[in-house]
Design a protein around this motif. Structure first.
Motif, short mmCIF file in Angstrom:
data_model
loop_
_atom_site.label_atom_id
_atom_site.label_comp_id
_atom_site.label_asym_id
_atom_site.label_seq_id
_atom_site.Cartn_x
_atom_site.Cartn_y
_atom_site.Cartn_z
N UNK A 43 0.85 -1.19 0.00
CA UNK A 43 0.00 0.00 0.00
C UNK A 43 0.88 1.24 0.00
N UNK A 44 0.45 2.28 -0.71
CA UNK A 44 1.22 3.53 -0.75
C UNK A 44 0.43 4.64 -0.09
N UNK A 45 1.11 5.38 0.78
CA UNK A 45 0.51 6.58 1.36
C UNK A 45 1.34 7.79 0.98
N UNK A 46 0.75 8.96 1.12
CA UNK A 46 1.51 10.20 0.97
C UNK A 46 2.66 10.20 1.98
N UNK A 47 3.73 10.94 1.65
CA UNK A 47 4.83 11.08 2.58
C UNK A 47 4.44 11.93 3.77
N UNK A 48 5.22 11.88 4.84
CA UNK A 48 4.85 12.57 6.09
C UNK A 48 4.61 14.07 5.93
N UNK A 49 5.45 14.76 5.13
CA UNK A 49 5.24 16.21 4.96
C UNK A 49 3.91 16.50 4.27
N UNK A 50 3.59 15.71 3.24
CA UNK A 50 2.32 15.91 2.55
C UNK A 50 1.14 15.55 3.47
N UNK A 51 1.26 14.49 4.22
CA UNK A 51 0.20 14.13 5.16
C UNK A 51 -0.01 15.25 6.17
N UNK A 52 1.08 15.79 6.70
CA UNK A 52 0.96 16.87 7.69
C UNK A 52 0.25 18.08 7.10
N UNK A 53 0.60 18.45 5.87
CA UNK A 53 -0.04 19.60 5.23
C UNK A 53 -1.52 19.33 4.97
N UNK A 54 -1.83 18.14 4.48
CA UNK A 54 -3.23 17.78 4.21
C UNK A 54 -4.06 17.84 5.49
N UNK A 55 -3.51 17.30 6.59
CA UNK A 55 -4.26 17.30 7.85
C UNK A 55 -4.43 18.72 8.38
N UNK A 56 -3.38 19.53 8.27
CA UNK A 56 -3.48 20.91 8.76
C UNK A 56 -4.57 21.68 8.01
N UNK A 57 -4.74 21.37 6.73
CA UNK A 57 -5.70 22.09 5.90
C UNK A 57 -7.13 21.56 6.05
N UNK A 58 -7.30 20.35 6.52
CA UNK A 58 -8.63 19.74 6.56
C UNK A 58 -9.13 19.45 7.97
N UNK A 59 -8.24 19.33 8.94
CA UNK A 59 -8.65 19.03 10.31
C UNK A 59 -9.03 20.29 11.07
N UNK A 60 -9.89 20.20 12.07
CA UNK A 60 -10.03 21.29 13.04
C UNK A 60 -8.69 21.54 13.72
N UNK A 61 -8.52 22.72 14.29
CA UNK A 61 -7.22 23.12 14.82
C UNK A 61 -6.68 22.13 15.86
N UNK A 62 -7.51 21.73 16.81
CA UNK A 62 -7.03 20.82 17.86
C UNK A 62 -6.52 19.52 17.25
N UNK A 63 -7.31 18.93 16.36
CA UNK A 63 -6.92 17.67 15.73
C UNK A 63 -5.63 17.84 14.94
N UNK A 64 -5.50 18.97 14.24
CA UNK A 64 -4.31 19.21 13.43
C UNK A 64 -3.06 19.31 14.30
N UNK A 65 -3.15 20.03 15.41
CA UNK A 65 -1.97 20.20 16.27
C UNK A 65 -1.56 18.86 16.88
N UNK A 66 -2.52 18.06 17.30
CA UNK A 66 -2.20 16.74 17.84
C UNK A 66 -1.43 15.92 16.81
N UNK A 67 -1.92 15.91 15.56
CA UNK A 67 -1.25 15.14 14.51
C UNK A 67 0.12 15.71 14.18
N UNK A 68 0.21 17.04 14.06
CA UNK A 68 1.48 17.67 13.70
C UNK A 68 2.54 17.49 14.79
N UNK A 69 2.13 17.57 16.05
CA UNK A 69 3.08 17.33 17.14
C UNK A 69 3.74 15.96 16.96
#
Length: 316
Positions: free
Chosen positions: A136-162
């Protein structure tokens, strides 16, 4: 470019598939589903209801991804929240029923009962992928982080980015990916990137930092170390130096989890925590020690009151 990364294990739960080539077996599967013995997780795919109910939400999503893997076209990669699940990124909000993918081209977004397919809004950006042992192929970590930051609510995004920053994801590349895209969600995403801190010690601490920022406190020092000659250092979750206030986030796991207690009884842990707090209060510059629990994170009035009593200034 292929990259290796920590991956979430696939739950060992048997899958039952219906097929027009096996009508008798398929009828038996559907009959078991009609009685509630099996649960449908996608078109033609079922698992035992007891096993499914016992899984955490992230594990359910990981199993769902594995179950529909043969339906993912070769020009699409697992992305967004689904990639986060594969990469074992902690989540605050439960993942959805459908699997998220990304395809090249601005007109590629589609949705059906199984997948949400996103158009690639950063075609000039990082195309690196993470490949699981079964291909299985996933996006790389930097792309995943950017996608989550743009689509998640702030709290969820910070948890993932941390978590992603702690595992070596490049903050500058995440920010650049966000800035190359359209304006939708950009301000919130850049705020999440600015708030993210790899020193955060837990999901609860990540959530709490967002709450502090919402209230306009000074930015606390994370994992601050207090030293005292002849005694072990004390590392605290948050230190507000201007206010002279220590804030500790107390998850009940330290009292309930035998592994974290390291052979001590819950009573021993409580006594040790009391002795540690007495030492903290005696440290130079420490005026107050605040202990917060999960319930305080979601009750703004209670959180404000606790910080106000301690003398932490809030500007919002």
């Amino acid at each position: 470019m292929k990259r290796t990364f920590t991956l979430a294990p696939v739950p060992h739960v048997p899958l039952f598939r219906t097929s027009s080539h096996r009508p008798d077996e398929s009828d038996r599967i559907r009959k078991r589903a009609s009685t509630g013995e099996l649960t449908r997780i996608s078109r033609g795919l079922f698992v035992g209801t007891a096993e499914w109910n016992a899984l955490r939400p992230a594990d359910r999503h990981r199993l769902r991804i594995e179950a529909v893997a043969d339906r993912i076209r070769s020009d699409r990669i697992i992305s967004h929240v689904s990639a986060a699940v594969v990469l074992a990124v902690p989540l605050v909000t439960d993942p959805p029923d459908r699997v998220h993918l990304t395809t090249h081209g601005a007109d590629g977004r589609t949705t059906n009962a199984t997948f949400i397919v996103h158009a690639d809004m950063d075609p000039s950006g990082d195309r690196s992928t993470v490949v699981t042992p079964d291909g299985l192929r996933t996006s790389g970590p930097e792309r995943v982080a950017a996608d989550l930051a743009l689509t998640f609510p702030l709290v969820d995004a910070v948890v993932a980015l941390d978590d992603l920053l702690r595992r070596g994801t490049d903050r500058a590349r995440v920010q650049q990916s966000i800035e190359r895209r359209g304006p939708k969600g950009r301000r919130r995403a850049l705020r999440a990137v600015a708030l993210a801190d790899p020193a955060s010690g837990s999901v609860g601490e990540s959530v709490l930092r967002v709450r502090f920022d919402d209230l306009g406190t000074e930015r606390p020092v994370l994992q601050h170390r207090f030293r005292q000659a002849g005694l072990p250092d004390i590392v605290v979750d948050f230190w507000f130096p201007e206010a002279g206030v220590v804030v500790e986030f107390d998850g009940e796991v330290k009292y309930r989890d035998a592994q974290m207690r390291a052979g001590r009884s819950a009573e021993d842990v409580v006594i040790a925590e009391k002795q540690r707090e007495d030492r903290l209060r005696a440290m130079p510059g420490v005026r107050w020690v605040v202990r917060l629990a999960w319930s305080d994170l979601w009750d703004e009035g209670r959180l404000r009151a606790a910080l106000r009593r301690a003398g932490v200034r809030m500007t919002r």
